[in-house]
Design an enzyme around this catalytic site. Structure first.
Site, mmCIF file in Angstrom:
data_model
loop_
_atom_site.group_PDB
_atom_site.id
_atom_site.type_symbol
_atom_site.label_atom_id
_atom_site.label_comp_id
_atom_site.label_asym_id
_atom_site.label_seq_id
_atom_site.Cartn_x
_atom_site.Cartn_y
_atom_site.Cartn_z
ATOM 1 N N HIS A 208 0.834 -1.217 0.000
ATOM 2 C CA HIS A 208 0.000 0.000 0.000
ATOM 3 C C HIS A 208 0.864 1.261 0.000
ATOM 4 O O HIS A 208 0.612 2.190 -0.761
ATOM 5 C CB HIS A 208 -0.907 0.008 1.235
ATOM 6 C CG HIS A 208 -1.990 -1.026 1.150
ATOM 7 N ND1 HIS A 208 -2.068 -2.085 2.006
ATOM 8 C CD2 HIS A 208 -3.036 -1.137 0.305
ATOM 9 C CE1 HIS A 208 -3.118 -2.825 1.690
ATOM 10 N NE2 HIS A 208 -3.726 -2.278 0.660
ATOM 11 N N ILE A 209 1.865 1.304 0.877
ATOM 12 C CA ILE A 209 2.672 2.530 0.990
ATOM 13 C C ILE A 209 3.664 2.618 -0.156
ATOM 14 O O ILE A 209 3.778 3.663 -0.821
ATOM 15 C CB ILE A 209 3.408 2.576 2.348
ATOM 16 C CG1 ILE A 209 2.386 2.587 3.493
ATOM 17 C CG2 ILE A 209 4.314 3.799 2.435
ATOM 18 C CD1 ILE A 209 2.987 2.440 4.874
ATOM 19 N N ASP A 311 12.275 7.119 10.736
ATOM 20 C CA ASP A 311 11.047 7.453 11.475
ATOM 21 C C ASP A 311 10.778 6.422 12.569
ATOM 22 O O ASP A 311 9.939 6.632 13.440
ATOM 23 C CB ASP A 311 9.865 7.480 10.480
ATOM 24 C CG ASP A 311 8.575 8.003 11.121
ATOM 25 O OD1 ASP A 311 8.639 9.011 11.848
ATOM 26 O OD2 ASP A 311 7.506 7.385 10.903
ATOM 27 N N GLU A 316 11.411 2.357 21.068
ATOM 28 C CA GLU A 316 10.823 3.699 20.992
ATOM 29 C C GLU A 316 10.182 4.031 22.332
ATOM 30 O O GLU A 316 9.609 3.143 22.978
ATOM 31 C CB GLU A 316 9.760 3.749 19.882
ATOM 32 C CG GLU A 316 10.361 3.484 18.502
ATOM 33 C CD GLU A 316 9.323 3.494 17.372
ATOM 34 O OE1 GLU A 316 8.122 3.733 17.646
ATOM 35 O OE2 GLU A 316 9.729 3.255 16.212
ATOM 36 N N HIS A 347 8.444 8.527 14.815
ATOM 37 C CA HIS A 347 7.394 7.606 14.349
ATOM 38 C C HIS A 347 6.092 8.364 14.028
ATOM 39 O O HIS A 347 5.030 8.044 14.576
ATOM 40 C CB HIS A 347 7.132 6.504 15.386
ATOM 41 C CG HIS A 347 6.513 5.273 14.785
ATOM 42 N ND1 HIS A 347 6.733 4.021 15.264
ATOM 43 C CD2 HIS A 347 5.670 5.114 13.736
ATOM 44 C CE1 HIS A 347 6.052 3.133 14.556
ATOM 45 N NE2 HIS A 347 5.388 3.784 13.608
ATOM 46 N N ILE A 348 6.217 9.334 13.146
ATOM 47 C CA ILE A 348 5.051 10.165 12.788
ATOM 48 C C ILE A 348 4.574 9.919 11.360
ATOM 49 O O ILE A 348 3.766 10.676 10.834
ATOM 50 C CB ILE A 348 5.365 11.675 12.939
ATOM 51 C CG1 ILE A 348 6.660 12.021 12.192
ATOM 52 C CG2 ILE A 348 5.423 12.091 14.408
ATOM 53 C CD1 ILE A 348 6.832 13.498 11.905
ATOM 54 N N GLY A 349 5.097 8.851 10.725
ATOM 55 C CA GLY A 349 4.717 8.597 9.327
ATOM 56 C C GLY A 349 3.214 8.638 9.117
ATOM 57 O O GLY A 349 2.706 9.223 8.162
HETATM 58 N N1 NAI Z 1 6.086 5.006 10.066
HETATM 59 C C1 NAI Z 1 4.798 4.844 10.238
HETATM 60 O O1 NAI Z 1 4.140 5.624 10.916
HETATM 61 C C2 NAI Z 1 4.132 3.708 9.577
HETATM 62 C C3 NAI Z 1 4.810 2.552 9.319
HETATM 63 N N2 NAI Z 1 4.168 1.503 8.695
HETATM 64 C C4 NAI Z 1 4.940 0.291 8.420
HETATM 65 O O2 NAI Z 1 5.013 0.113 7.007
HETATM 66 C C5 NAI Z 1 4.847 -1.247 6.723
HETATM 67 C C6 NAI Z 1 4.352 -1.417 5.300
HETATM 68 O O3 NAI Z 1 3.031 -0.938 5.222
HETATM 69 P P1 NAI Z 1 2.107 -1.258 3.960
HETATM 70 O O4 NAI Z 1 2.714 -0.780 2.703
HETATM 71 O O5 NAI Z 1 0.768 -0.793 4.306
HETATM 72 O O6 NAI Z 1 2.135 -2.847 3.992
HETATM 73 P P2 NAI Z 1 1.676 -3.825 2.858
HETATM 74 O O7 NAI Z 1 1.409 -5.120 3.528
HETATM 75 O O8 NAI Z 1 0.634 -3.219 2.004
HETATM 76 O O9 NAI Z 1 3.009 -3.979 1.969
HETATM 77 C C7 NAI Z 1 4.164 -4.596 2.423
HETATM 78 C C8 NAI Z 1 4.881 -5.178 1.226
HETATM 79 O O10 NAI Z 1 6.109 -5.704 1.675
HETATM 80 C C9 NAI Z 1 6.335 -6.925 0.990
HETATM 81 N N3 NAI Z 1 7.277 -7.722 1.749
HETATM 82 C C10 NAI Z 1 7.063 -8.453 2.883
HETATM 83 N N4 NAI Z 1 8.194 -9.046 3.272
HETATM 84 C C11 NAI Z 1 9.146 -8.695 2.385
HETATM 85 C C12 NAI Z 1 10.521 -9.017 2.241
HETATM 86 N N5 NAI Z 1 11.128 -9.818 3.118
HETATM 87 N N6 NAI Z 1 11.188 -8.504 1.187
HETATM 88 C C13 NAI Z 1 10.560 -7.695 0.299
HETATM 89 N N7 NAI Z 1 9.256 -7.368 0.375
HETATM 90 C C14 NAI Z 1 8.562 -7.861 1.409
HETATM 91 C C15 NAI Z 1 4.959 -7.544 0.891
HETATM 92 O O11 NAI Z 1 4.915 -8.526 -0.123
HETATM 93 C C16 NAI Z 1 4.105 -6.318 0.581
HETATM 94 O O12 NAI Z 1 3.980 -6.108 -0.807
HETATM 95 C C17 NAI Z 1 3.879 -1.721 7.802
HETATM 96 O O13 NAI Z 1 3.976 -3.102 8.021
HETATM 97 C C18 NAI Z 1 4.299 -0.941 9.009
HETATM 98 O O14 NAI Z 1 5.252 -1.674 9.718
HETATM 99 C C19 NAI Z 1 2.871 1.605 8.314
HETATM 100 C C20 NAI Z 1 2.160 2.742 8.551
HETATM 101 C C21 NAI Z 1 2.712 3.866 9.259
HETATM 102 O O1 AKG Z 2 0.505 5.847 14.271
HETATM 103 C C1 AKG Z 2 1.036 4.964 14.925
HETATM 104 O O2 AKG Z 2 1.081 4.935 16.139
HETATM 105 C C2 AKG Z 2 1.706 3.795 14.233
HETATM 106 C C3 AKG Z 2 1.793 3.950 12.772
HETATM 107 C C4 AKG Z 2 2.356 2.716 12.225
HETATM 108 O O3 AKG Z 2 3.516 2.453 12.369
HETATM 109 C C5 AKG Z 2 1.481 1.766 11.559
HETATM 110 O O4 AKG Z 2 0.379 2.136 11.161
HETATM 111 O O5 AKG Z 2 1.896 0.605 11.410
#
Ligand code: NAI
Ligand code: AKG
Length: 469
Positions: A208-209, A311, A316, A347-349
């Site tokens: 997604h991201i 981030d 944390e 961690h504000i992504g």
């Molecule tokens: N900094 C922040 O505030 C945030 C951080 N996140 C983190 O971002 C991560 C990703 O989020 P989304 O894109 O929504 O997840 P998602 O599940 O939509 O995409 C993750 C992708 O990573 C791939 N993947 C998994 N293991 C892998 C590997 N070993 N090598 C290569 N690709 C691999 C998957 O096949 C998938 O396409 C979340 O799991 C979360 O930990 C998410 C939201 C906010």
């Molecule tokens: O907003 C948060 O506290 C966490 C964000 C995040 O890392 C996630 O959505 O996986």
């Protein structure tokens, strides 16, 4: 049904909850206050019956980590008791609080480990008001019959936008110029400052991201390549590359968007930094465990890496405050903060008004639907099962929610119990070792309901039962 009967029934259920062989058994029955509302509700013809099998005031929800007000409003509208905390809780306080709640809402900091969940005797559901669910022991929760929900994409755009800002900021050393000017230093330089147009962005994890980021980056003239463990359709003119090494050796910017898994732990460490282009940049807004920070520090000191934006961190702080991001939290902190062109964010992504409000609505609705109706669609650790809500005019109908071990012969046993009654609808599914059956049984009286409960409660495969009516 007279009120004495109802109270007796409720007591019987209470007895089972407290003294039954499985402390996980969760059953709910209507309190008198709820029953008193029925005649008024029943006069509303053909309305959907809101399956609140109890005085909703009995339901206790613990909300941690400043979960958005939209969620609090929704839970209060349901009548639940809400215990709201701005930060996460230390483990001992969490254990105390979790003992008697039916639902808990967290973000990324609260660790719901087996040790913590063992104390959660009444817990029915967990809401992760974020994308990541690595902070929860999903398998143990499922084994205990506790469903876990998250918000799979409500903050994806916010993360992608932050990364775009960081790509330009790193290329132009914006962070350093800003710190300098804040402390009175005028330093107008162009040395090793670049446009991003025509450069290559390598995205690791094109979910997604990653895919949102891909679209935004191409609009700024970046070439996008990506690496993912699954084959994913490229957006725009992005190209999937077959190996991580190829991505690293071709990218000017590398951005990580993978979940925390055993495979992604230290995915970027010394050998991967060595594979990167000289003067490349690294961005990590995924999870802190994905990048080996001491190796990053070494690569930056050796001028192999020209800048980094982080981030997320292996450890944390659980709350906001001065002095918390220190060597006592992560031993390398003072080394990291002294490096040039390193952007550090707490961690504000996903922390935008839009994302938090949308997540609050989405996850609170999922939790309410699970509590009130048993619908588990969208659960991340659980079979996804749903039946349409009952109508008000479906009197004397009970909804059976039976979570059980996924072993042969259970449906036969359960249907033997239910077959004495009229099964209006039934839906069952399994996921790994756990299975979940929902059934609407009509024309039942109070003693039938009690009988169904007791028989199901004595089945060997039972994990937990709730009866909604
Ligand atoms: N900094 C922040 O505030 C945030 C951080 N996140 C983190 O971002 C991560 C990703 O989020 P989304 O894109 O929504 O997840 P998602 O599940 O939509 O995409 C993750 C992708 O990573 C791939 N993947 C998994 N293991 C892998 C590997 N070993 N090598 C290569 N690709 C691999 C998957 O096949 C998938 O396409 C979340 O799991 C979360 O930990 C998410 C939201 C906010
Ligand atoms: O907003 C948060 O506290 C966490 C964000 C995040 O890392 C996630 O959505 O996986």
């Amino acid at each position: 049904m007279n009120s004495q009967d109802i109270n007796n029934l409720q007591n019987a259920f209470q007895y089972n909850v407290n003294l039954g062989s499985s402390p996980n058994a969760v059953s709910t029955s209507p309190t008198q206050s709820f029953m008193n509302t029925l005649p008024r509700r029943l006069s509303l013809s053909k309305q959907q019956k809101v399956l609140k099998p109890f005085s909703t005031g009995d339901i206790k929800i613990l909300l941690l980590e400043n979960v958005n007000q939209t969620a609090i409003a929704n839970f209060k509208e349901q009548g639940y008791q809400v215990d709201f905390h701005k930060g996460s809780l230390p483990e001992d306080e969490l254990i105390e609080k979790i003992k008697d709640v039916h639902a808990i809402g967290i973000r990324s900091k609260t660790k719901l480990t087996e040790k913590v969940l063992k104390h959660a005797k009444n817990l029915v559901v967990i809401g992760c008001f974020c994308i990541g669910t690595n902070q929860v022991d999903l398998e143990y929760a499922a084994k205990r019959g506790i469903a876990v929900f998250n918000s799979p994409f409500s903050n994806s755009r916010s993360v992608a936008e932050l990364v775009i800002a960081e790509i330009i900021s790193l290329a132009r050393q914006v962070g350093d110029r800003s710190i300098e000017l804040h402390t009175g230093t005028w330093n107008k330089v162009s040395n090793r400052c670049w446009e991003v147009r025509g450069k290559t962005l390598g995205i690791i994890g094109y979910g997604h991201i990653g895919s949102q980021l891909s679209v935004l980056a191409e609009a700024m003239g970046l070439h996008v390549i990506y690496y993912d463990i699954v084959t994913i359709m490229a957006l725009g003119t992005a190209k999937q590359v077959p190996t991580l090494d190829e991505l690293l050796s071709r990218s000017d910017f590398v951005s990580l968007h993978v979940p925390e898994t055993p495979e992604t732990k230290n995915m970027i460490s010394a050998p991967q930094f060595a594979s990167m282009k000289d003067g490349a940049y690294l961005i990590n807004a995924s999870r802190g465990t994905v990048v080996d920070i001491p190796s990053l520090i070494m690569a930056m000191k050796a001028k192999k890496i020209a800048g980094a934006a982080l981030d997320v961190y292996p450890s944390e702080p659980g709350k906001n405050g001065a002095g918390l991001f220190a060597d006592s939290l992560n031993s390398w902190t003072s080394d990291l903060v002294s490096l040039p062109n390193v952007i550090l964010t707490p961690h504000i992504g996903g922390s935008t008004e839009e994302a938090q409000s949308a997540i609050g609505v989405e996850v609170s609705h999922a939790l309410s639907k699970y509590i009130n109706e048993g619908a588990s669609v969208g659960a991340v650790n659980f079979p996804e099962v749903s039946l349409k809500a009952l109508d008000y005019d479906q009197e004397n109908t009970v909804r059976v929610l039976y979570i059980h071990k996924n072993v042969p012969g259970v449906l036969k046993t359960v249907n033997n119990i239910l077959s004495d009654h009229n099964i209006e609808k039934q839906y069952s599914d399994s996921r790994g070792d756990i299975a979940y059956l929902m059934a609407d049984i009509s024309s039942v009286n109070q003693s039938d309901i009690k009988d169904i409960y007791e028989q199901l409660n004595n089945t060997e495969a039972k994990i937990s039962i709730r009866l909604l009516y």
